[in-house]
Design an enzyme around this catalytic site. Structure first.
Site, PDB file in Angstrom:
ATOM      1  N   CYS A 149       0.847  -1.189   0.000  1.00 29.79           N
ATOM      2  CA  CYS A 149       0.000   0.000   0.000  1.00 29.79           C
ATOM      3  C   CYS A 149       0.879   1.234   0.000  1.00 29.79           C
ATOM      4  O   CYS A 149       1.873   1.294   0.741  1.00 29.79           O
ATOM      5  CB  CYS A 149      -0.909  -0.006   1.233  1.00 29.79           C
ATOM      6  SG  CYS A 149      -1.971   1.450   1.384  1.00 29.79           S
ATOM      7  N   GLU A 192      -9.213  -1.015  -1.493  1.00 28.44           N
ATOM      8  CA  GLU A 192      -9.663   0.383  -1.484  1.00 28.44           C
ATOM      9  C   GLU A 192     -10.925   0.565  -0.642  1.00 28.44           C
ATOM     10  O   GLU A 192     -11.101   1.593   0.021  1.00 28.44           O
ATOM     11  CB  GLU A 192      -9.893   0.882  -2.913  1.00 28.44           C
ATOM     12  CG  GLU A 192      -8.675   0.812  -3.823  1.00 28.44           C
ATOM     13  CD  GLU A 192      -7.444   1.473  -3.238  1.00 28.44           C
ATOM     14  OE1 GLU A 192      -7.580   2.422  -2.429  1.00 28.44           O
ATOM     15  OE2 GLU A 192      -6.322   1.054  -3.591  1.00 28.44           O
TER      16      GLU A 192
END
Length: 232
Positions: A149, A192
Site C-alpha cells: 500500500c 480500497e
C-alpha cells in the site's frame, strides 16, 4: 564622473547581493519550514495520519458536480498516476469521502511477466471512479497473495481476500456504475473499500509475513541504503 559610476556600480552590486540573499532565505524557509498545506493533497498520506483510520463520509449526490468534489477526483487520478498505482481512495489524499478510483494498465503484464500475471489472475482495467461504492462478495473463497500500500510505503505482507466481488456506485457524473471482478482486480477493490472504512491491509495480514521490501538490498549493501519515500 568615474567616481559616480564606481559608486553606482557598488550600489548595484550590494542591491543584487541583498536580493540573492533574500531569495536564498525564502527558499530555505520554504524547504525547512513549509507553509501548511490543506487537502486534497498531491501526495499520499502515510499510516499514522488519522484520516486513514476514520470511516469516510457519504458524498451527497447533489454535490458530485460541484467544483470541490470534481477537484478531489482529478487529484486522485493525478496522484495515482504520479505514484504508478492501481487504486486509490479519497482518504489517501486527505479527503474523508467515499470515493475510490481503479486503473490497471497493460504495462503491468510486461513489468511482472506473463507467469506472475496469470498466477495472480491479473487483468487490465480502464480508469473507473466510484462514488459511494458498495461491495458484494460473489465468491467467498479466500486467496492469499502479497499485498502492499502506498500509505505504508516500502512494506508488504500476505493478505487473504475474497476471490470475486461486485462493486456498485455512482460515476463522476452521478450515473449508476457497476463492476464484477475476480482475481487481482477484486483484491484491489477490497483494498480500497477498506480504506473507506478506516482499515489498512495490516489489519488483515499474516503478521509473520510483514516485511520491508528492501531487506535484501539492505543486507547486500551492509545497511548503507537510503530508503526514499518518493523517487520520481
Amino acid at each position: 564622473m568615474s567616481s559616480w559610476f564606481l559608486f553606482s556600480g557598488l550600489l548595484f552590486t550590494l542591491s543584487s547581493a541583498k536580493m540573492t540573499l533574500q531569495r536564498f532565505l525564502a527558499a530555505y524557509r520554504s524547504f525547512f519550514f513549509p507553509s501548511p498545506v490543506k487537502p486534497p493533497f498531491l501526495h499520499i498520506c502515510q499510516v499514522g495520519d488519522p484520516v486513514l483510520r476514520s470511516p469516510a463520509k457519504i458524498v451527497n449526490p447533489e454535490q458530485i458536480s460541484s467544483p470541490e468534489v470534481q477537484q478531489v477526483m482529478i487529484q486522485m487520478q493525478q496522484v495515482m498516476k504520479r505514484y504508478d498505482g492501481v487504486g486509490i481512495a479519497a482518504p489517501q489524499i486527505g479527503i474523508p469521502l467515499r470515493i475510490l478510483a481503479l486503473e490497471v494498465t497493460p504495462k503491468r503484464e510486461r513489468e511482472l511477466g506473463a507467469e506472475v500475471y496469470a498466477a495472480r489472475e491479473m487483468s487490465s482495467l480502464p480508469l473507473m471512479i466510484f462514488i459511494n461504492p458498495k461491495m458484494e462478495v460473489l465468491d467467498f473463497t479466500k486467496v492469499v497473495f502479497p499485498e502492499s500500500c502506498e500509505s505504508l510505503r516500502g512494506y508488504s505482507a500476505l493478505v487473504p481476500r475474497y476471490k470475486a466481488v461486485r462493486l456498485t456506485g455512482l460515476d463522476k457524473r452521478g450515473e449508476p456504475l457497476e463492476l464484477e471482478s475476480k482475481g487481482w482486480i477484486a483484491r484491489i477493490i477490497q483494498h480500497e473499500m477498506d480504506h473507506l472504512d478506516g482499515r489498512l491491509y495490516i489489519d488483515l495480514m499474516d503478521p509473520k509475513s510483514f516485511q520491508n521490501d528492501a531487506w535484501q538490498k539492505i543486507n547486500t549493501h551492509q545497511g548503507r541504503v537510503k530508503i526514499q519515500f518518493y523517487e520520481k
